[in-house]
Design an enzyme around this catalytic site. Structure first.
Site, PDB file in Angstrom:
ATOM      1  N   LYS A 105       3.071  10.633   8.343  1.00  0.00           N
ATOM      2  CA  LYS A 105       2.476  10.132   9.589  1.00  0.00           C
ATOM      3  C   LYS A 105       3.185  10.665  10.830  1.00  0.00           C
ATOM      4  O   LYS A 105       3.009  11.808  11.224  1.00  0.00           O
ATOM      5  CB  LYS A 105       2.418   8.604   9.560  1.00  0.00           C
ATOM      6  N   ASP A 163       9.355   3.023   1.278  1.00  0.00           N
ATOM      7  CA  ASP A 163       8.202   3.725   1.843  1.00  0.00           C
ATOM      8  C   ASP A 163       8.232   3.558   3.359  1.00  0.00           C
ATOM      9  O   ASP A 163       7.902   2.508   3.894  1.00  0.00           O
ATOM     10  CB  ASP A 163       6.920   3.132   1.245  1.00  0.00           C
ATOM     11  N   PHE A 210       0.859  -1.185   0.000  1.00  0.00           N
ATOM     12  CA  PHE A 210       0.000   0.000   0.000  1.00  0.00           C
ATOM     13  C   PHE A 210       0.892   1.231   0.000  1.00  0.00           C
ATOM     14  O   PHE A 210       1.717   1.416   0.888  1.00  0.00           O
ATOM     15  CB  PHE A 210      -0.909   0.020   1.228  1.00  0.00           C
TER      16      PHE A 210
END
Length: 408
Positions: free
Chosen positions: A251, A222, A138
């Site tokens: 985040k 990532d 993802f």
């Protein structure tokens, strides 16, 4: 909102339908706790999906927003600001880029990955049209990052995707077979969070670095969910002792403020040139000041080590829970997937909320934990009690269902 209109009705009628029913109305938070509109307290072991690194309303976060908002919030990227430059230097230092590193700022993880996608295209040109990513990975929901996301059910409503991306099994053998001199970049998550907190095979990142270097491809990692100390290192790639060509972060670096970044290493830092990418709000003074304060507090309070220590403590505590539902744990530091024996993760998270605990179903048989990095013994003990109660609630329901289905 009128007296007769509930917040559920307002959410159902006023917000778009891309998200299902909201599970609660939270009105305030402090530390690892949230309070809803009925003033009920919850232990938050999701932290906004690994975002609230310092928990809620941490003084460092609040003070940074207040001080910077009273000074300078936004001037556009035609100009530099002190907090922007300071945060870039901090990210380069923590990631270990050396002097050649550079930082692009956006507003989210998806924006960071969009920039990384462009970086890969700039590197590949017409000679390297292939980009590799992993199945079940993802990387975001924008049209660009969705093309990198190895989940066909997410892509299907929006086909055709941006071309050129190929998806591999998460094995060294698959990577060896796929990599050649026509590959521009390999995108990987060190831990596939949305897939159920799934670790890469032992030695995968080391092999990926060797193979991409051999074929002249970029290795782009990532770190959006795994960065900012969550796995017990500043960035998860550092556990493998490698140097990538770029990482994407978001985040936890903002502690609740929307910010993302692409951090480049070595010659990859020279690929962007004026006009190739941009963001109106990316890297503004307010966002970078807050992120700088969050990272400074993580460093000052030793929260990277705390994530490693508390992660081990938490996994040991989960292993000691007497429940037929638990199959084991995955992940590293304070990014943990609790694997279940049955596809009841949704029921477990619902029962947990009823007992006053916030966790998340990463998939049907995995409960994801990503608490604030500054949790301690008190929060872990409370988590164990609440999670055990939730597991018992679901296990009892399964037994009851089985009994009702058995003929007398």
């Amino acid at each position: 909102m009128t007296d007769t209109q509930t917040w559920q009705e307002a959410a159902g009628s006023d917000l778009t339908l891309n998200v299902g029913d909201r599970k609660a109305m939270f009105v305030r938070g402090e530390g690892a706790y949230l309070w809803d509109d009925a003033d009920r307290r919850y232990l938050d072991f999701l932290a906004g999906i690994a975002v609230d690194a310092l928990g809620h309303a941490h003084p460092a976060f609040v003070e940074a927003i207040s001080a910077q908002a009273a000074t300078l919030a936004h001037v556009s990227n035609y100009f530099a600001t002190p907090p922007q430059l300071a945060l870039a230097a901090t990210l380069k230092r923590l990631a270990g880029t050396g002097p050649a590193g550079r930082v692009y700022f956006g507003n989210s993880g998806a924006e960071a990955n969009e920039a990384a996608f462009k970086l890969a295209r700039l590197h590949g040109g017409t000679e390297r049209p292939r980009i590799l990513a992993l199945k079940d990975a993802f990387h975001g929901r924008t049209m660009g990052t969705l093309a990198l996301t190895g989940k066909p059910y997410m892509q299907e409503p929006f086909l055709p995707m941006t071309p050129g991306v190929e998806f591999l099994d998460s094995t060294v053998e698959a990577l060896e077979a796929a990599l050649d001199d026509r590959v521009a970049a390999l995108f990987v998550e060190p831990i596939k969070g949305e897939a159920g907190v799934v670790d890469l095979p032992e030695g995968y990142l080391e092999a990926a670095r060797e193979l991409t270097e051999r074929h002249g491809a970029l290795l782009i990692i990532d770190e959006i969910q795994t960065g900012a100390g969550r796995t017990g290192a500043w960035f998860a790639f550092q556990h493998a002792g490698i140097t990538p060509d770029a990482i994407t972060v978001a985040k936890g670096i903002g502690g609740g403020f929307p910010i993302g970044a692409l951090v480049t290493f070595g010659t990859a830092s020279d690929l962007f040139y004026p006009g190739t990418h941009g963001s109106t709000f990316g890297g503004n003074a307010l966002g970078t000041a807050v992120a700088g304060a969050v990272l400074a507090e993580i460093e000052r309070a030793g929260l990277v080590d705390n994530a490693a220590d508390r992660g081990r403590q938490l996994r040991e505590a989960i292993a000691a829970i007497d429940s037929p539902l638990i199959a084991g744990t995955r992940g590293r530091g304070l990014l943990i997937g609790v694997a279940l024996q049955h596809p009841v993760a949704g029921a477990v998270t619902a029962a947990a909320q009823q007992h006053g605990l916030i966790v998340n179903a990463a998939n049907d048989d995995t409960v994801r934990l990503a608490p604030p990095l500054n949790i301690g013994d008190v929060e872990i003990d409370e988590f164990v009690a609440l999670f055990t109660a939730a597991l018992h609630t679901v296990a009892d329901a399964l037994v009851l269902d089985a009994t009702e289905e058995t003929p007398a």
